[in-house]
Design a protein around this motif. Structure first.
Motif, mmCIF file in Angstrom:
data_model
loop_
_atom_site.group_PDB
_atom_site.id
_atom_site.type_symbol
_atom_site.label_atom_id
_atom_site.label_comp_id
_atom_site.label_asym_id
_atom_site.label_seq_id
_atom_site.Cartn_x
_atom_site.Cartn_y
_atom_site.Cartn_z
ATOM 1 N N GLY A 40 122.472 73.512 52.570
ATOM 2 C CA GLY A 40 121.612 73.916 53.665
ATOM 3 C C GLY A 40 121.036 75.303 53.545
ATOM 4 N N LYS A 41 121.302 75.972 52.425
ATOM 5 C CA LYS A 41 120.807 77.337 52.245
ATOM 6 C C LYS A 41 119.891 77.407 51.029
ATOM 7 C CE LYS A 41 124.664 79.756 54.419
ATOM 8 N NZ LYS A 41 125.659 80.869 54.272
ATOM 9 N N GLU A 42 119.105 78.457 50.993
ATOM 10 C CA GLU A 42 118.220 78.671 49.857
ATOM 11 C C GLU A 42 119.013 79.174 48.655
ATOM 12 O OE1 GLU A 42 114.089 79.826 52.249
ATOM 13 O OE2 GLU A 42 115.025 81.248 50.897
ATOM 14 N N ARG A 43 118.418 78.984 47.485
ATOM 15 C CA ARG A 43 119.052 79.486 46.272
ATOM 16 C C ARG A 43 119.062 81.006 46.309
ATOM 17 N NH1 ARG A 43 118.106 76.166 40.831
ATOM 18 N NH2 ARG A 43 118.723 74.616 42.382
ATOM 19 N N GLU A 44 120.211 81.571 45.992
ATOM 20 C CA GLU A 44 120.435 83.002 46.140
ATOM 21 C C GLU A 44 120.727 83.640 44.787
ATOM 22 O OE1 GLU A 44 123.704 85.972 48.362
ATOM 23 O OE2 GLU A 44 124.093 83.828 48.125
ATOM 24 N N PHE A 45 120.086 84.753 44.512
ATOM 25 C CA PHE A 45 120.357 85.493 43.291
ATOM 26 C C PHE A 45 121.752 86.107 43.367
ATOM 27 C CE2 PHE A 45 119.511 87.998 39.602
ATOM 28 C CZ PHE A 45 120.095 89.238 39.828
ATOM 29 N N VAL A 46 122.510 85.946 42.286
ATOM 30 C CA VAL A 46 123.856 86.487 42.217
ATOM 31 C C VAL A 46 123.913 87.683 41.271
ATOM 32 C CG1 VAL A 46 126.245 86.023 41.555
ATOM 33 C CG2 VAL A 46 124.909 84.267 42.762
ATOM 34 N N SER A 47 123.421 87.467 40.048
ATOM 35 C CA SER A 47 123.526 88.528 39.054
ATOM 36 C C SER A 47 122.590 88.255 37.892
ATOM 37 C CB SER A 47 124.974 88.613 38.540
ATOM 38 O OG SER A 47 125.105 89.653 37.590
ATOM 39 N N GLY A 48 122.247 89.333 37.174
ATOM 40 C CA GLY A 48 121.424 89.177 35.991
ATOM 41 C C GLY A 48 121.823 90.194 34.947
ATOM 42 N N ILE A 49 121.461 89.899 33.702
ATOM 43 C CA ILE A 49 121.810 90.797 32.604
ATOM 44 C C ILE A 49 120.700 90.733 31.565
ATOM 45 C CG2 ILE A 49 123.194 88.986 31.482
ATOM 46 C CD1 ILE A 49 125.073 91.242 30.491
ATOM 47 N N THR A 50 120.332 91.895 31.039
ATOM 48 C CA THR A 50 119.308 91.925 30.004
ATOM 49 C C THR A 50 119.858 91.324 28.710
ATOM 50 O OG1 THR A 50 120.008 94.180 29.461
ATOM 51 C CG2 THR A 50 118.122 93.928 30.955
ATOM 52 N N TRP A 51 118.967 91.031 27.771
ATOM 53 C CA TRP A 51 119.435 90.334 26.581
ATOM 54 C C TRP A 51 120.311 91.223 25.701
ATOM 55 C CZ3 TRP A 51 118.508 91.117 21.344
ATOM 56 C CH2 TRP A 51 117.540 92.073 21.007
ATOM 57 N N THR A 52 120.155 92.526 25.807
ATOM 58 C CA THR A 52 121.040 93.417 25.063
ATOM 59 C C THR A 52 122.340 93.675 25.802
ATOM 60 O OG1 THR A 52 119.992 95.345 26.072
ATOM 61 C CG2 THR A 52 119.107 94.589 23.958
ATOM 62 N N GLY A 53 122.374 93.315 27.078
ATOM 63 C CA GLY A 53 123.566 93.554 27.872
ATOM 64 C C GLY A 53 123.695 94.964 28.403
ATOM 65 N N ASP A 54 122.666 95.783 28.195
ATOM 66 C CA ASP A 54 122.792 97.181 28.596
ATOM 67 C C ASP A 54 122.502 97.409 30.075
ATOM 68 O OD1 ASP A 54 119.562 98.594 27.682
ATOM 69 O OD2 ASP A 54 120.114 96.559 28.293
ATOM 70 N N ARG A 55 121.892 96.421 30.711
ATOM 71 C CA ARG A 55 121.614 96.555 32.139
ATOM 72 C C ARG A 55 122.024 95.289 32.872
ATOM 73 N NH1 ARG A 55 115.571 97.520 32.183
ATOM 74 N NH2 ARG A 55 115.761 96.856 30.021
ATOM 75 N N THR A 56 122.617 95.495 34.030
ATOM 76 C CA THR A 56 123.008 94.399 34.893
ATOM 77 C C THR A 56 122.537 94.671 36.315
ATOM 78 O OG1 THR A 56 125.152 95.432 35.323
ATOM 79 C CG2 THR A 56 125.045 93.821 33.520
ATOM 80 N N TYR A 57 122.487 93.611 37.075
ATOM 81 C CA TYR A 57 121.993 93.722 38.462
ATOM 82 C C TYR A 57 122.726 92.678 39.280
ATOM 83 C CZ TYR A 57 118.515 93.940 42.233
ATOM 84 O OH TYR A 57 117.881 94.091 43.441
ATOM 85 N N TYR A 58 123.088 93.062 40.509
ATOM 86 C CA TYR A 58 123.877 92.169 41.355
ATOM 87 C C TYR A 58 123.271 92.047 42.741
ATOM 88 C CZ TYR A 58 127.384 92.799 37.727
ATOM 89 O OH TYR A 58 128.040 92.826 36.517
ATOM 90 N N GLY A 59 123.451 90.880 43.302
ATOM 91 C CA GLY A 59 123.106 90.701 44.698
ATOM 92 C C GLY A 59 124.083 91.477 45.566
ATOM 93 N N ASP A 60 123.626 91.892 46.729
ATOM 94 C CA ASP A 60 124.449 92.736 47.594
ATOM 95 C C ASP A 60 125.765 92.065 47.972
ATOM 96 O OD1 ASP A 60 121.649 94.184 49.445
ATOM 97 O OD2 ASP A 60 122.586 94.749 47.542
ATOM 98 N N SER A 61 125.765 90.760 48.121
ATOM 99 C CA SER A 61 126.952 90.068 48.599
ATOM 100 C C SER A 61 128.066 89.980 47.554
ATOM 101 C CB SER A 61 126.590 88.659 49.079
ATOM 102 O OG SER A 61 126.033 87.923 48.016
#
Length: 122
Positions: A40-61
């Motif tokens: 019942g909810k929309e798809r939510e971004f959780v995390s991402g990583i660049t192909w080199t692995g040097d940068r990551t990003y996370y959803g607030d939750s």
């Protein structure tokens, strides 16, 4: 083709590690992301990583609880999930895109895996 695995049923406070393996292609140059979708909810971004692995990003939750990593030699991306709560219950998907940055929008990733169910009981 992307295939996610590692989901299951756990108690609140426990941990799981998801894996996403790419077959038939290398993950080099691909930004990899994890999304989740609860009923019942929309798809939510959780995390991402660049192909080199040097940068990551996370959803607030999930900040401070989840960690994304990758092993390009194994064509695999991981999502370590700690301190799980019932609110983390969802189907988790991995996605890949030839992006220069980590986008949090699902439409930025043309390649998707089939999803793995994570259920956290209280």
């Amino acid at each position: 083709q992307l295939q996610a695995s590692g989901g299951g049923v756990v108690q609140a406070g426990e941990s799981l590690r998801l894996s996403c393996i790419a077959s038939g292609r290398t993950l080099t140059s691909y930004v990899m992301a994890w999304f989740r979708q609860a009923p019942g909810k929309e798809r939510e971004f959780v995390s991402g990583i660049t192909w080199t692995g040097d940068r990551t990003y996370y959803g607030d939750s999930v900040k401070g609880r989840f960690t994304v990593s990758r092993d390009n030699a194994k064509n695999t991306v991981y999502l370590q999930m700690n301190s799980l709560t019932p609110e983390d219950t969802a189907v988790y998907f991995c996605a890949a895109g030839r992006n220069s940055v980590i986008f949090s929008t699902a439409s930025s990733y043309p390649n998707w895996g089939q999803g793995t169910q994570v259920t956290v009981s209280s």
